[in-house]
Design an enzyme around this catalytic site. Structure first.
Site, PDB file in Angstrom:
ATOM      1  N   HIS A 275      11.687   0.070 -21.949  1.00 21.58           N
ATOM      2  CA  HIS A 275      12.212  -0.999 -21.881  1.00 21.58           C
ATOM      3  C   HIS A 275      11.605  -2.159 -23.089  1.00 21.58           C
ATOM      4  O   HIS A 275      10.656  -1.866 -23.217  1.00 21.58           O
ATOM      5  CB  HIS A 275      12.025  -1.874 -20.501  1.00 21.58           C
ATOM      6  CG  HIS A 275      12.667  -3.085 -20.118  1.00 21.58           C
ATOM      7  ND1 HIS A 275      12.536  -4.004 -20.628  1.00 21.58           N
ATOM      8  CD2 HIS A 275      13.905  -2.984 -19.553  1.00 21.58           C
ATOM      9  CE1 HIS A 275      13.582  -4.870 -20.058  1.00 21.58           C
ATOM     10  NE2 HIS A 275      14.389  -4.259 -19.331  1.00 21.58           N
TER      11      HIS A 275
ATOM     12  N   GLY B 167      18.691 -11.391 -19.925  1.00 26.05           N
ATOM     13  CA  GLY B 167      18.325 -12.666 -19.350  1.00 26.05           C
ATOM     14  C   GLY B 167      19.051 -13.870 -19.764  1.00 26.05           C
ATOM     15  O   GLY B 167      18.731 -15.079 -19.557  1.00 26.05           O
TER      16      GLY B 167
ATOM     17  N   ASN C 164      16.023  -3.144 -11.634  1.00 25.96           N
ATOM     18  CA  ASN C 164      14.765  -3.520 -12.182  1.00 25.96           C
ATOM     19  C   ASN C 164      14.495  -4.869 -11.788  1.00 25.96           C
ATOM     20  O   ASN C 164      15.050  -5.967 -12.176  1.00 25.96           O
ATOM     21  CB  ASN C 164      15.182  -3.445 -13.875  1.00 25.96           C
ATOM     22  CG  ASN C 164      13.790  -3.565 -14.434  1.00 25.96           C
ATOM     23  OD1 ASN C 164      12.974  -3.847 -13.825  1.00 25.96           O
ATOM     24  ND2 ASN C 164      13.842  -4.083 -15.839  1.00 25.96           N
ATOM     25  N   TRP C 165      13.340  -4.852 -10.835  1.00 27.94           N
ATOM     26  CA  TRP C 165      13.042  -6.206 -10.339  1.00 27.94           C
ATOM     27  C   TRP C 165      11.992  -6.571 -11.337  1.00 27.94           C
ATOM     28  O   TRP C 165      11.457  -7.890 -10.809  1.00 27.94           O
ATOM     29  CB  TRP C 165      12.336  -5.834  -8.907  1.00 27.94           C
ATOM     30  CG  TRP C 165      13.288  -5.732  -7.852  1.00 27.94           C
ATOM     31  CD1 TRP C 165      14.817  -5.811  -8.078  1.00 27.94           C
ATOM     32  CD2 TRP C 165      13.011  -5.089  -6.452  1.00 27.94           C
ATOM     33  NE1 TRP C 165      15.431  -5.420  -6.761  1.00 27.94           N
ATOM     34  CE2 TRP C 165      14.389  -5.079  -5.829  1.00 27.94           C
ATOM     35  CE3 TRP C 165      12.027  -4.837  -5.881  1.00 27.94           C
ATOM     36  CZ2 TRP C 165      14.393  -4.870  -4.360  1.00 27.94           C
ATOM     37  CZ3 TRP C 165      12.025  -4.616  -4.601  1.00 27.94           C
ATOM     38  CH2 TRP C 165      13.050  -4.538  -3.635  1.00 27.94           C
TER      39      TRP C 165
ATOM     40  N   GLU D 239      20.833  -1.636 -23.412  1.00 25.29           N
ATOM     41  CA  GLU D 239      20.656  -2.877 -23.150  1.00 25.29           C
ATOM     42  C   GLU D 239      20.341  -3.789 -24.490  1.00 25.29           C
ATOM     43  O   GLU D 239      19.370  -3.609 -25.167  1.00 25.29           O
ATOM     44  CB  GLU D 239      19.389  -2.957 -22.298  1.00 25.29           C
ATOM     45  CG  GLU D 239      19.369  -2.599 -21.018  1.00 25.29           C
ATOM     46  CD  GLU D 239      18.306  -3.264 -19.964  1.00 25.29           C
ATOM     47  OE1 GLU D 239      18.450  -4.109 -19.370  1.00 25.29           O
ATOM     48  OE2 GLU D 239      17.130  -3.106 -20.436  1.00 25.29           O
TER      49      GLU D 239
ATOM     50  N   GLY E  23      19.041  -6.660 -13.773  1.00 28.38           N
ATOM     51  CA  GLY E  23      17.915  -7.361 -13.615  1.00 28.38           C
ATOM     52  C   GLY E  23      17.883  -8.399 -12.411  1.00 28.38           C
ATOM     53  O   GLY E  23      17.793  -8.096 -11.421  1.00 28.38           O
TER      54      GLY E  23
ATOM     55  N   SER F 128      22.023  -8.952 -18.530  1.00 26.90           N
ATOM     56  CA  SER F 128      22.951 -10.052 -17.869  1.00 26.90           C
ATOM     57  C   SER F 128      24.179  -9.549 -17.080  1.00 26.90           C
ATOM     58  O   SER F 128      25.055 -10.093 -16.939  1.00 26.90           O
ATOM     59  CB  SER F 128      23.375 -10.983 -18.933  1.00 26.90           C
ATOM     60  OG  SER F 128      22.234 -11.645 -19.701  1.00 26.90           O
TER      61      SER F 128
END
Length: 309
Positions: free
Chosen positions: A131, A209, A41-42, A203, A270, A249
Site C-alpha cells: 500500500h 483520501g 481498509n480501516w 490505487e 478506505g 476515494s
C-alpha cells in the site's frame, strides 16, 4: 387427516419448479461474471468499542440481504493488528479478515513487526502488500514486497498487491511505466500457479483520501494496461482471471459508476468503510447485485424468465 388434492399438488410442484428455475437463472448469470471483491481498509482507525458496534450493525445488514446470500461476493476487512481479535470474535464468518502489513519472515529479531505466520495462526489468510502508505511510512520497497508475496503464496495466503502512480507520474503521462515497474518487481519469480492466488488493487496515489478519482475511461485504460503487463509476465488466461480492484476515494455515491467499468472486479475502500451502512451501500452498488435482485424479485415468473440488459 388432511390430504392435498391434485390442484394443490400441482401448485406445490409449480412453486418448487419456479424457485429451481430462478436459482438456475442466477447461477447461469453469475457463472459468466467474476465474483466481486470488496475490502475495507480501516488504516489506523477504530477502537475496540467501534469494532464491536460496526460488526453488530454490519452483521445485521448482510443477514437481512437475501440477494447477497445468492451471490459469490467476497467481503473483507483489514483492521489494525490489534483490532483483529475483537473483529474475529464478532464479524460473520463469511467476511474475511486481512492484515494491513505483514513481515515476510516467519519469526526473528524484527521488533515492531508481525509475521505472516503469526497472522495465519489466527486464520487471517489475506494481507495488503505494498500500500502506498506502507511504502511511504514503513519503508516497504519493491524487494520487501516481492519477498512478502512469495512468503504468502507459499503458505496458502492471499496477497492483495497495491499499485498506483504518483501525482508526478500522472501529470507526466507515465502511468503505464509506474504500474509496469511495480508489477514486474513485485511479482518477480512468481509462478503461474501462484499468480491466480494474488489480488491486485489499483490505487492512484493522488486519489487516495483526496476525493478525486479518475474518470471511467482512465480507470479502464489503467486496468487494461495492468492486464497487458500481467499477460506479458504470465499469459492472457491468467491475466484475465486475476482480480483487479480499484481503490482511492471510493464512496457510496461514486461506487456504482466505478463498478460499471467492466474491468473492475471490486473495490478497496478506505474512509467510507468505517461506517457499516456506507460500506454495505458500496457493496450492493454493482450491476451484478442489481440483476440478481431483479431475478429474485420476479419470484414465481416460471416462464420465459430472462435477465434484463
Amino acid at each position: 387427516m388432511n390430504t392435498l388434492n391434485n390442484d394443490s399438488i400441482n401448485q406445490v410442484k409449480k412453486i418448487k419448479y419456479s424457485q429451481h428455475q430462478i436459482k438456475e437463472c442466477i447461477n447461469k448469470y453469475l457463472s459468466e461474471k467474476n465474483n466481486k471483491i470488496f475490502i475495507a481498509n480501516w488504516k489506523m482507525n477504530m477502537h475496540y468499542a467501534d469494532i464491536i458496534n460496526f460488526a453488530n450493525k454490519f452483521n445485521s445488514l448482510i443477514k437481512k440481504d437475501k440477494t447477497l446470500k445468492k451471490m459469490n461476493t467476497l467481503i473483507g476487512i483489514a483492521p489494525t493488528a490489534i483490532g483483529i481479535l475483537p473483529l474475529i470474535g464478532t464479524i460473520k464468518k463469511n467476511v474475511f479478515i486481512a492484515a494491513q502489513h505483514v513481515h515476510y519472515e516467519k519469526n526473528g529479531a524484527f521488533t515492531g513487526n508481525i509475521s505472516y505466520d503469526q497472522f495465519h495462526e489466527y486464520n487471517v489468510n489475506y494481507a495488503l502488500v505494498g500500500h502506498s502508505e506502507t511504502r511511504k511510512y514503513l519503508n516497504e520497497n519493491d524487494v520487501k514486497i516481492n519477498k512478502t508475496i512469495k512468503s504468502l503464496v507459499a503458505n496458502k495466503m492471499t496477497p492483495i498487491l497495491c499499485i498506483g502512480e504518483s501525482h508526478e507520474d500522472y501529470q507526466a503521462g507515465k502511468i503505464k511505466e509506474a504500474l509496469s515497474s511495480q508489477l514486474l518487481k513485485g511479482l518477480s519469480g512468481i509462478n503461474e500457479n501462484d499468480a491466480t492466488k494474488i489480488i491486485i488493487a489499483y490505487e492512484p496515489i493522488w486519489a487516495i483520501g483526496t476525493g478525486l478519482i479518475p474518470n471511467n475511461n482512465a480507470i479502464n485504460n489503467a486496468i487494461n494496461q495492468i492486464r497487458t503487463i500481467l499477460t506479458n509476465i504470465f499469459n492472457a488466461e491468467i491475466a484475465k482471471n486475476i482480480h483487479v480492484l480499484y481503490g482511492g476515494s471510493v464512496n457510496p455515491q461514486n461506487a456504482k459508476t466505478i463498478l460499471d467499468v467492466d474491468n473492475v472486479d471490486g473495490l478497496l475502500i478506505g474512509n467510507f468503510s468505517l461506517d457499516p451502512q456506507n460500506f454495505y451501500q458500496i457493496i450492493i452498488s454493482s450491476k451484478e447485485y442489481a440483476k440478481v435482485k431483479w431475478i429474485l424479485d420476479t419470484k414465481n415468473g416460471t416462464k420465459n424468465l430472462k435477465i434484463k440488459e
